[in-house]
Design a protein around this motif. Structure first.
Motif, short mmCIF file in Angstrom:
data_model
loop_
_atom_site.label_atom_id
_atom_site.label_comp_id
_atom_site.label_asym_id
_atom_site.label_seq_id
_atom_site.Cartn_x
_atom_site.Cartn_y
_atom_site.Cartn_z
N GLY A 12 24.35 -72.05 -6.68
CA GLY A 12 25.05 -72.13 -5.38
C GLY A 12 24.95 -70.81 -4.65
N LEU A 13 23.98 -70.73 -3.72
CA LEU A 13 23.67 -69.41 -3.14
C LEU A 13 24.32 -69.21 -1.76
N LYS A 15 28.00 -67.47 0.33
CA LYS A 15 28.52 -66.13 0.66
C LYS A 15 28.83 -65.30 -0.59
N ALA A 36 19.58 -70.69 -8.41
CA ALA A 36 19.33 -72.10 -8.06
C ALA A 36 20.10 -72.49 -6.82
N TYR A 59 19.98 -77.41 -9.54
CA TYR A 59 20.86 -76.73 -10.50
C TYR A 59 20.53 -77.09 -11.96
N ALA A 74 28.97 -70.61 -8.26
CA ALA A 74 29.50 -70.16 -6.96
C ALA A 74 29.45 -71.30 -5.94
N THR A 75 29.67 -72.51 -6.41
CA THR A 75 29.69 -73.67 -5.52
C THR A 75 31.14 -73.90 -5.06
N HIS A 80 33.23 -77.35 -9.24
CA HIS A 80 33.34 -76.45 -10.40
C HIS A 80 33.32 -77.21 -11.72
N ALA A 124 36.44 -66.75 -12.82
CA ALA A 124 36.08 -65.47 -12.20
C ALA A 124 37.22 -64.93 -11.32
N TRP A 126 38.41 -62.13 -10.34
CA TRP A 126 37.91 -60.75 -10.36
C TRP A 126 39.01 -59.69 -10.24
N ARG A 166 33.33 -75.10 3.79
CA ARG A 166 34.06 -75.46 2.56
C ARG A 166 35.51 -74.96 2.61
N LEU A 172 35.70 -80.78 -0.18
CA LEU A 172 35.17 -79.68 -0.99
C LEU A 172 36.30 -78.83 -1.59
N ASP A 179 42.14 -71.60 -1.81
CA ASP A 179 41.17 -70.55 -1.46
C ASP A 179 41.76 -69.15 -1.56
N1 LIG Z 1 35.99 -64.15 -5.97
C1 LIG Z 1 35.92 -64.03 -4.66
O1 LIG Z 1 36.15 -62.98 -4.07
C2 LIG Z 1 35.54 -65.23 -3.86
C3 LIG Z 1 35.28 -65.08 -2.48
C4 LIG Z 1 34.84 -66.19 -1.79
C5 LIG Z 1 34.71 -67.40 -2.41
N2 LIG Z 1 35.02 -67.52 -3.74
C6 LIG Z 1 34.88 -68.82 -4.42
O2 LIG Z 1 33.49 -69.11 -4.55
C7 LIG Z 1 33.23 -70.48 -4.29
C8 LIG Z 1 32.16 -70.56 -3.19
O3 LIG Z 1 32.65 -69.95 -2.02
P1 LIG Z 1 31.65 -69.40 -0.85
O4 LIG Z 1 32.53 -68.77 0.15
O5 LIG Z 1 30.52 -68.64 -1.41
O6 LIG Z 1 31.14 -70.80 -0.27
P2 LIG Z 1 29.82 -71.08 0.55
O7 LIG Z 1 29.37 -69.89 1.30
O8 LIG Z 1 30.05 -72.35 1.30
O9 LIG Z 1 28.74 -71.36 -0.60
C9 LIG Z 1 28.88 -72.39 -1.51
C10 LIG Z 1 27.49 -72.82 -2.01
O10 LIG Z 1 27.67 -73.94 -2.87
C11 LIG Z 1 26.52 -74.76 -2.80
N3 LIG Z 1 26.89 -76.18 -2.62
C12 LIG Z 1 26.62 -77.19 -3.47
N4 LIG Z 1 27.03 -78.36 -3.00
C13 LIG Z 1 27.57 -78.11 -1.79
C14 LIG Z 1 28.14 -78.95 -0.79
N5 LIG Z 1 28.22 -80.28 -0.94
N6 LIG Z 1 28.59 -78.36 0.32
C15 LIG Z 1 28.51 -77.04 0.48
N7 LIG Z 1 27.98 -76.19 -0.44
C16 LIG Z 1 27.50 -76.74 -1.55
C17 LIG Z 1 25.66 -74.25 -1.66
O11 LIG Z 1 24.61 -73.54 -2.26
P3 LIG Z 1 23.09 -74.02 -2.18
O12 LIG Z 1 22.90 -74.55 -0.76
O13 LIG Z 1 22.38 -72.76 -2.43
O14 LIG Z 1 22.87 -75.08 -3.20
C18 LIG Z 1 26.56 -73.29 -0.91
O15 LIG Z 1 25.85 -72.24 -0.32
C19 LIG Z 1 34.57 -71.11 -3.92
O16 LIG Z 1 35.06 -71.83 -5.01
C20 LIG Z 1 35.48 -69.93 -3.61
O17 LIG Z 1 36.84 -70.14 -4.00
C21 LIG Z 1 35.41 -66.46 -4.46
#
Ligand SMILES: NC(=O)c1ccc[n+]([C@@H]2O[C@H](COP(=O)([O-])OP(=O)(O)OC[C@H]3O[C@@H](n4cnc5c(N)ncnc54)[C@H](OP(=O)(O)O)[C@@H]3O)[C@@H](O)[C@H]2O)c1
Length: 328
Positions: A12-13, A15, A36, A59, A74-75, A80, A124, A126, A166, A172, A179
């Motif tokens: 899941g690539l 943010k 992936a 994936y 990171a989806t 999850h 995670a 963090w 999301r 989602l 969040d």
């Molecule tokens: N620890 C932190 O500081 C932190 C900060 C932000 C978010 N998070 C967590 O990380 C997770 C992802 O957040 P994000 O902000 O990175 O989200 P995001 O930018 O929307 O990225 C999520 C990725 O998941 C994949 N994905 C697979 N199925 C999907 C679908 N049906 N719709 C949308 N995306 C889908 C996509 O990757 P591909 O297109 O590459 O397959 C997408 O780029 C969340 O659970 C969030 O709570 C944590």
């Protein structure tokens, strides 16, 4: 314990995957081996940017790659469970983004598969691993604040409403509680433990995702935790812990690398700076690598009990405010 280099994969690539990868490549015994995405172009671009050897366009192939030791998921929240099980069932250790799942039943499933397959699984969260947060726990443990009486923590910002993001998309797992509300709740849980009583009020967008939550935890001895998450306005995003002998403040944004100030009655204020040369994900990766190198299947910091309790609290708040996801 060995100091073997751990081959990582990322699923899941979006943010957070980018920020995580920026830190991963700085961890001495970590190698970003494969990534992936559902999009082949995105995967190739990400792999080129971070020097990963393999770019998968799905994936499953990454999960089945026998050269990989650990996978970071990171989806969006709603995936999850599915993606963690995919990786655990392929024998890969999993570091899964927060919240670990959508509800407690899903968390139990994940822990049960990890436990029966004897494979490392960790949420995670963090913040737990950041130097300023470890110092916070040390200060509280030392007793210098006296008896803790109150904790306040908020997390608020105003993103532009976009149903496809999301962050807002209910399918989602969108909404403020899962969040960002998870961070004030985590602060209360890690500092004060499980509350005796919970009350909460929520506001909602038209699609049913929560836009705002006000949460009150009541503990024995009259201790209270006042917690807030919102997508409707910028809030200080601080945590303040008050005791009978002083106050500890985690400056904005309290969940990320930041400064602490400790004001004890009759003493000059002490300020602790924790500037770090990373985004902050470095520390959870170092911890995860050391767990893998010592063949541990559970973290002694972000333990299963901590993930279970965190999800239980999120479920209770959901229930209080009437927030229902399709899978509850
Ligand atoms: N620890 C932190 O500081 C932190 C900060 C932000 C978010 N998070 C967590 O990380 C997770 C992802 O957040 P994000 O902000 O990175 O989200 P995001 O930018 O929307 O990225 C999520 C990725 O998941 C994949 N994905 C697979 N199925 C999907 C679908 N049906 N719709 C949308 N995306 C889908 C996509 O990757 P591909 O297109 O590459 O397959 C997408 O780029 C969340 O659970 C969030 O709570 C944590």
């Amino acid at each position: 314990m060995t100091d073997k280099t751990i081959n990582w994969g990322i699923i899941g690539l979006g943010k957070i995957a980018h920020k995580f990868a920026e830190d991963l490549v700085k961890v001495p015994n970590a190698k970003l081996y494969a990534v992936a995405s559902r999009s082949s172009i995105k995967s190739k671009e990400f792999a080129a940017r971070f020097n990963a050897e393999i770019a998968y366009d799905n994936y499953e192939d990454l999960a089945n790659d026998t050269n990989i030791n650990a996978i970071y998921i990171a989806t969006p929240h709603s995936f999850h469970l599915e993606h963690t099980l995919l990786c655990l069932n392929s024998g890969k250790a999993v570091l899964c983004e927060k919240p670990l799942a959508l509800n407690s039943a899903e968390v139990e499933k994940m822990i049960s598969i990890a436990t029966s397959n004897q494979i490392l699984l960790m949420e995670a969260l963090w913040t737990y691993f950041l130097p300023h947060y470890q110092k916070t726990l040390e200060i509280i443990e030392s007793g210098v604040l006296g008896e803790i009486t109150n904790l306040k923590a908020d997390f608020g910002f105003k993103p532009v409403y976009d149903e496809s993001s999301r962050v807002f998309n209910k399918a989602l797992g969108g909404g403020s509680l899962l969040d960002i509300g998870i961070y004030p709740i985590f602060a209360a849980l890690s500092i004060l433990g499980m509350p005796e009583k919970i009350s909460a009020k929520g506001k909602f967008f038209n699609n049913g995702a929560d836009s705002e939550c006000y949460i009150l935890f009541n503990y024995n001895n009259g201790i209270t935790a006042e917690l807030n998450s919102t997508f409707l306005e910028e809030t200080p995003t601080e945590a303040i812990i008050a005791g009978t002998k002083g106050v500890l403040k985690l400056h904005s944004r309290f969940h990320a690398p930041t400064t602490l100030s400790l004001s004890l009655t009759g003493k000059p204020k002490q300020v602790f700076n924790f500037e770090v040369p990373y985004n902050g994900y470095f520390y959870e990766i170092v911890h995860f690598n050391s767990l893998l190198n010592s063949e541990k299947t559970e973290s002694d910091v972000m333990s299963f009990e901590m993930s279970r309790n965190l999800m239980t609290l999120l479920d209770l708040v959901k229930n209080e405010i009437g927030l229902v996801y399709k899978r509850t």
